[in-house]
Design a protein around this motif. Structure first.
Motif, PDB file in Angstrom:
ATOM      1  N   ASP A  92     -40.913  23.450 -32.896  1.00  0.00           N
ATOM      2  CA  ASP A  92     -41.406  24.367 -33.928  1.00  0.00           C
ATOM      3  C   ASP A  92     -41.481  23.697 -35.297  1.00  0.00           C
ATOM      4  OD1 ASP A  92     -38.696  24.099 -34.268  1.00  0.00           O
ATOM      5  OD2 ASP A  92     -38.336  26.212 -34.710  1.00  0.00           O
ATOM      6  N   ARG A  93     -41.032  22.456 -35.371  1.00  0.00           N
ATOM      7  CA  ARG A  93     -41.047  21.700 -36.637  1.00  0.00           C
ATOM      8  C   ARG A  93     -41.977  20.491 -36.573  1.00  0.00           C
ATOM      9  NH1 ARG A  93     -41.715  19.351 -40.403  1.00  0.00           N
ATOM     10  NH2 ARG A  93     -40.422  18.896 -42.229  1.00  0.00           N
ATOM     11  N   LEU A  94     -42.141  19.917 -35.382  1.00  0.00           N
ATOM     12  CA  LEU A  94     -42.965  18.723 -35.211  1.00  0.00           C
ATOM     13  C   LEU A  94     -44.032  18.953 -34.146  1.00  0.00           C
ATOM     14  CD1 LEU A  94     -40.198  15.960 -35.175  1.00  0.00           C
ATOM     15  CD2 LEU A  94     -41.905  16.297 -36.980  1.00  0.00           C
ATOM     16  N   THR A  95     -45.252  18.519 -34.426  1.00  0.00           N
ATOM     17  CA  THR A  95     -46.300  18.489 -33.404  1.00  0.00           C
ATOM     18  C   THR A  95     -46.092  17.241 -32.570  1.00  0.00           C
ATOM     19  OG1 THR A  95     -47.881  19.656 -34.804  1.00  0.00           O
ATOM     20  CG2 THR A  95     -48.783  18.341 -33.002  1.00  0.00           C
ATOM     21  N   ILE A  96     -46.039  17.418 -31.250  1.00  0.00           N
ATOM     22  CA  ILE A  96     -45.705  16.319 -30.353  1.00  0.00           C
ATOM     23  C   ILE A  96     -46.958  15.741 -29.720  1.00  0.00           C
ATOM     24  CG2 ILE A  96     -44.436  15.678 -28.269  1.00  0.00           C
ATOM     25  CD1 ILE A  96     -42.534  18.069 -28.993  1.00  0.00           C
ATOM     26  N   PHE A  97     -47.064  14.417 -29.790  1.00  0.00           N
ATOM     27  CA  PHE A  97     -48.121  13.668 -29.116  1.00  0.00           C
ATOM     28  C   PHE A  97     -47.514  12.788 -28.042  1.00  0.00           C
ATOM     29  CE2 PHE A  97     -50.803  14.876 -32.579  1.00  0.00           C
ATOM     30  CZ  PHE A  97     -52.118  14.702 -32.132  1.00  0.00           C
ATOM     31  N   GLY A  98     -48.255  12.593 -26.976  1.00  0.00           N
ATOM     32  CA  GLY A  98     -47.888  11.610 -25.977  1.00  0.00           C
ATOM     33  C   GLY A  98     -48.546  10.283 -26.308  1.00  0.00           C
ATOM     34  N   SER A 124     -51.165   8.096 -19.863  1.00  0.00           N
ATOM     35  CA  SER A 124     -50.960   8.164 -18.405  1.00  0.00           C
ATOM     36  C   SER A 124     -50.321   9.467 -17.950  1.00  0.00           C
ATOM     37  CB  SER A 124     -50.099   6.985 -17.942  1.00  0.00           C
ATOM     38  OG  SER A 124     -50.793   5.766 -18.117  1.00  0.00           O
ATOM     39  N   TYR A 125     -49.595  10.136 -18.844  1.00  0.00           N
ATOM     40  CA  TYR A 125     -48.913  11.385 -18.489  1.00  0.00           C
ATOM     41  C   TYR A 125     -49.468  12.557 -19.294  1.00  0.00           C
ATOM     42  CZ  TYR A 125     -45.691   7.994 -16.486  1.00  0.00           C
ATOM     43  OH  TYR A 125     -45.148   6.957 -15.775  1.00  0.00           O
ATOM     44  N   PHE A 126     -50.743  12.493 -19.619  1.00  0.00           N
ATOM     45  CA  PHE A 126     -51.370  13.462 -20.510  1.00  0.00           C
ATOM     46  C   PHE A 126     -51.151  14.897 -20.052  1.00  0.00           C
ATOM     47  CE2 PHE A 126     -55.736  14.705 -22.531  1.00  0.00           C
ATOM     48  CZ  PHE A 126     -55.076  15.326 -23.580  1.00  0.00           C
ATOM     49  N   VAL A 156     -56.756  22.623 -12.556  1.00  0.00           N
ATOM     50  CA  VAL A 156     -57.305  21.968 -11.368  1.00  0.00           C
ATOM     51  C   VAL A 156     -58.397  20.985 -11.769  1.00  0.00           C
ATOM     52  CG1 VAL A 156     -58.601  22.316  -9.236  1.00  0.00           C
ATOM     53  CG2 VAL A 156     -56.718  23.859  -9.814  1.00  0.00           C
ATOM     54  N   THR A 157     -59.309  21.440 -12.622  1.00  0.00           N
ATOM     55  CA  THR A 157     -60.379  20.555 -13.089  1.00  0.00           C
ATOM     56  C   THR A 157     -59.811  19.424 -13.937  1.00  0.00           C
ATOM     57  OG1 THR A 157     -62.025  22.314 -13.050  1.00  0.00           O
ATOM     58  CG2 THR A 157     -62.481  20.440 -14.484  1.00  0.00           C
ATOM     59  N   ALA A 158     -58.833  19.739 -14.791  1.00  0.00           N
ATOM     60  CA  ALA A 158     -58.216  18.705 -15.615  1.00  0.00           C
ATOM     61  C   ALA A 158     -57.603  17.619 -14.749  1.00  0.00           C
ATOM     62  CB  ALA A 158     -57.152  19.327 -16.524  1.00  0.00           C
ATOM     63  N   ARG A 159     -56.870  18.018 -13.717  1.00  0.00           N
ATOM     64  CA  ARG A 159     -56.235  17.050 -12.827  1.00  0.00           C
ATOM     65  C   ARG A 159     -57.262  16.243 -12.046  1.00  0.00           C
ATOM     66  NH1 ARG A 159     -52.508  13.982 -12.887  1.00  0.00           N
ATOM     67  NH2 ARG A 159     -51.025  15.633 -13.381  1.00  0.00           N
ATOM     68  N   ARG A 160     -58.260  16.895 -11.537  1.00  0.00           N
ATOM     69  CA  ARG A 160     -59.273  16.199 -10.746  1.00  0.00           C
ATOM     70  C   ARG A 160     -59.987  15.149 -11.606  1.00  0.00           C
ATOM     71  NH1 ARG A 160     -62.432  20.227  -9.642  1.00  0.00           N
ATOM     72  NH2 ARG A 160     -61.284  20.848  -7.762  1.00  0.00           N
ATOM     73  N   HIS A 161     -60.371  15.545 -12.817  1.00  0.00           N
ATOM     74  CA  HIS A 161     -61.095  14.608 -13.676  1.00  0.00           C
ATOM     75  C   HIS A 161     -60.196  13.439 -14.086  1.00  0.00           C
ATOM     76  CE1 HIS A 161     -64.616  13.664 -16.150  1.00  0.00           C
ATOM     77  NE2 HIS A 161     -63.741  13.157 -17.011  1.00  0.00           N
ATOM     78  N   PHE A 162     -58.959  13.744 -14.404  1.00  0.00           N
ATOM     79  CA  PHE A 162     -58.018  12.685 -14.791  1.00  0.00           C
ATOM     80  C   PHE A 162     -57.864  11.673 -13.662  1.00  0.00           C
ATOM     81  CE2 PHE A 162     -53.958  10.637 -15.308  1.00  0.00           C
ATOM     82  CZ  PHE A 162     -53.856  10.420 -16.675  1.00  0.00           C
ATOM     83  N   ASP A 163     -57.626  12.170 -12.457  1.00  0.00           N
ATOM     84  CA  ASP A 163     -57.387  11.275 -11.328  1.00  0.00           C
ATOM     85  C   ASP A 163     -58.625  10.466 -10.959  1.00  0.00           C
ATOM     86  OD1 ASP A 163     -54.812  12.187 -11.241  1.00  0.00           O
ATOM     87  OD2 ASP A 163     -55.086  13.476  -9.493  1.00  0.00           O
ATOM     88  N   GLN A 164     -59.797  11.041 -11.137  1.00  0.00           N
ATOM     89  CA  GLN A 164     -61.023  10.371 -10.736  1.00  0.00           C
ATOM     90  C   GLN A 164     -61.519   9.347 -11.755  1.00  0.00           C
ATOM     91  OE1 GLN A 164     -63.775  13.568  -9.912  1.00  0.00           O
ATOM     92  NE2 GLN A 164     -62.940  13.945  -7.866  1.00  0.00           N
ATOM     93  N   THR A 165     -61.200   9.541 -13.024  1.00  0.00           N
ATOM     94  CA  THR A 165     -61.796   8.682 -14.049  1.00  0.00           C
ATOM     95  C   THR A 165     -60.803   7.845 -14.855  1.00  0.00           C
ATOM     96  OG1 THR A 165     -61.716  10.409 -15.761  1.00  0.00           O
ATOM     97  CG2 THR A 165     -63.687  10.341 -14.353  1.00  0.00           C
ATOM     98  N   ILE A 166     -59.568   8.293 -14.977  1.00  0.00           N
ATOM     99  CA  ILE A 166     -58.622   7.649 -15.881  1.00  0.00           C
ATOM    100  C   ILE A 166     -57.495   6.917 -15.153  1.00  0.00           C
ATOM    101  CG2 ILE A 166     -56.885   8.087 -17.680  1.00  0.00           C
ATOM    102  CD1 ILE A 166     -58.673  10.476 -18.570  1.00  0.00           C
ATOM    103  N   MET A 167     -56.981   7.529 -14.106  1.00  0.00           N
ATOM    104  CA  MET A 167     -55.746   7.042 -13.507  1.00  0.00           C
ATOM    105  C   MET A 167     -55.819   5.596 -13.027  1.00  0.00           C
ATOM    106  SD  MET A 167     -52.671   7.207 -12.778  1.00  0.00           S
ATOM    107  CE  MET A 167     -52.255   8.880 -13.222  1.00  0.00           C
TER     108      MET A 167
END
Length: 304
Positions: free
Chosen positions: A181-187, A192-194, A228-239
């Motif tokens: 609630d005090r800091l915006t967190i970025f990965g 890789s763990y988006f 579901v779409t987020a995971r599919r796209h991540f695995d197909q293009t980024i991973m």
């Protein structure tokens, strides 16, 4: 949900070099344009940009080039961490004067320092600048959730933290629970763990800059509730690319630069030394991956 000024996909730019090692400003400006057209939410110059190999003049050169090319269309984050407080203050003041929108600052890591010394380091930076500061938590200089909250409470400019200490997902969850609630967190860690980080409270990632449209597509799908779409796209293009990039040493520099060169975004894939020699098997794996990942028809190809 109302999003903070910096959120989403904020790629860290690689630095393109000419064959003789000079910074290629035209390629760098082209790379900025490529990412902005892909819909990114910000851009950064940081360790993934090889800033630790820059002269003082080159640090100023790259900062100026990126800010000019972005032309205020997205926030620009400049990494200004250093081994000494005075040096970090000098870098930070220079970046602010050049027009940076935010700073990202790693704690001193050359020599062991205590939490109190890290706290004092950020307090000094907070007093020196007037633009937001992103804390950078990395394995060689970790920032605990408790220390992050203590720094944020004492520093008006500290509003964000980029979490990269392993295990990243657990650290993001702990940071979100205590300081969310005090800091915006970025990965970080190349994104890789988006998806896992967003599930645990992160509001963005800072990946490499070779696949901005793919990261934006994952962000958009997740924000719409379509995991579901987020995971599919991540695995197909980024991973596959991230997996190979994490294989050993600094192979990720060569991989992402080759990807961008193949797409016509930058002229060369030169990585400044020292850099690891790529063995023949890894070299073949990179080429195989690029042949599968880089589209044959390019919609953005400005450099010969």
């Amino acid at each position: 949900m109302s999003l903070p000024p910096l959120h989403g996909v904020v790629p860290i730019l690689v630095t393109p070099f000419h064959e003789d090692g000079r910074i290629d400003e035209e390629s760098l400006a082209n790379l900025v344009e490529f990412n902005i057209r892909a819909g990114v939410h910000g851009l950064g110059v940081a360790l993934g940009s090889e800033i630790f190999k820059f002269t003082e003049a080159e640090r100023a050169q790259v900062t100026k080039c990126v800010i000019k090319a972005a032309n205020k269309r997205v926030p620009i984050v400049i990494n200004t961490g250093a081994a000494g407080t005075d040096l970090a203050v000098a870098y930070s003041k220079a970046a602010e004067a050049a027009g940076a929108d935010m700073l990202m600052v790693i704690p001193p890591s050359f020599m062991p320092v205590s939490p109190d010394e890290i706290f004092d380091y950020y307090v000094a930076l907070d007093r020196a600048v007037n633009i937001p500061i992103i804390l950078q938590d990395v394995p060689q200089a970790p920032i605990s959730p408790g220390l992050a909250l203590r720094i944020a409470d004492a520093c008006k400019t500290v509003r964000y933290i980029k979490v990269e200490t392993l295990p990243v997902t657990g650290k993001v969850a702990a940071m979100s629970s205590l300081a969310g609630d005090r800091l915006t967190i970025f990965g970080g860690a190349g994104g890789s763990y988006f998806i896992e980080e967003m599930r645990r409270g992160a509001l963005g990632t800072m990946p490499f800059c070779s696949q901005p449209a793919d990261f934006v597509a994952v962000w958009d799908a997740f924000q719409k509730g379509d995991e579901v779409t987020a995971r599919r796209h991540f695995d197909q293009t980024i991973m596959a690319i991230n997996r190979l990039g994490a294989q050993s040493g600094d192979i990720f520099y060569a991989l992402h630069k080759r990807f961008l060169k193949r797409r016509g975004i930058i002229r060369t894939a030169v990585v400044r030394g020292p850099t690891m020699a790529i063995d023949p098997i890894s070299d073949r794996e990179i080429e195989e991956l690029l042949s599968l990942s880089v589209p044959q028809a390019q919609s953005f190809q400005m450099l010969a």
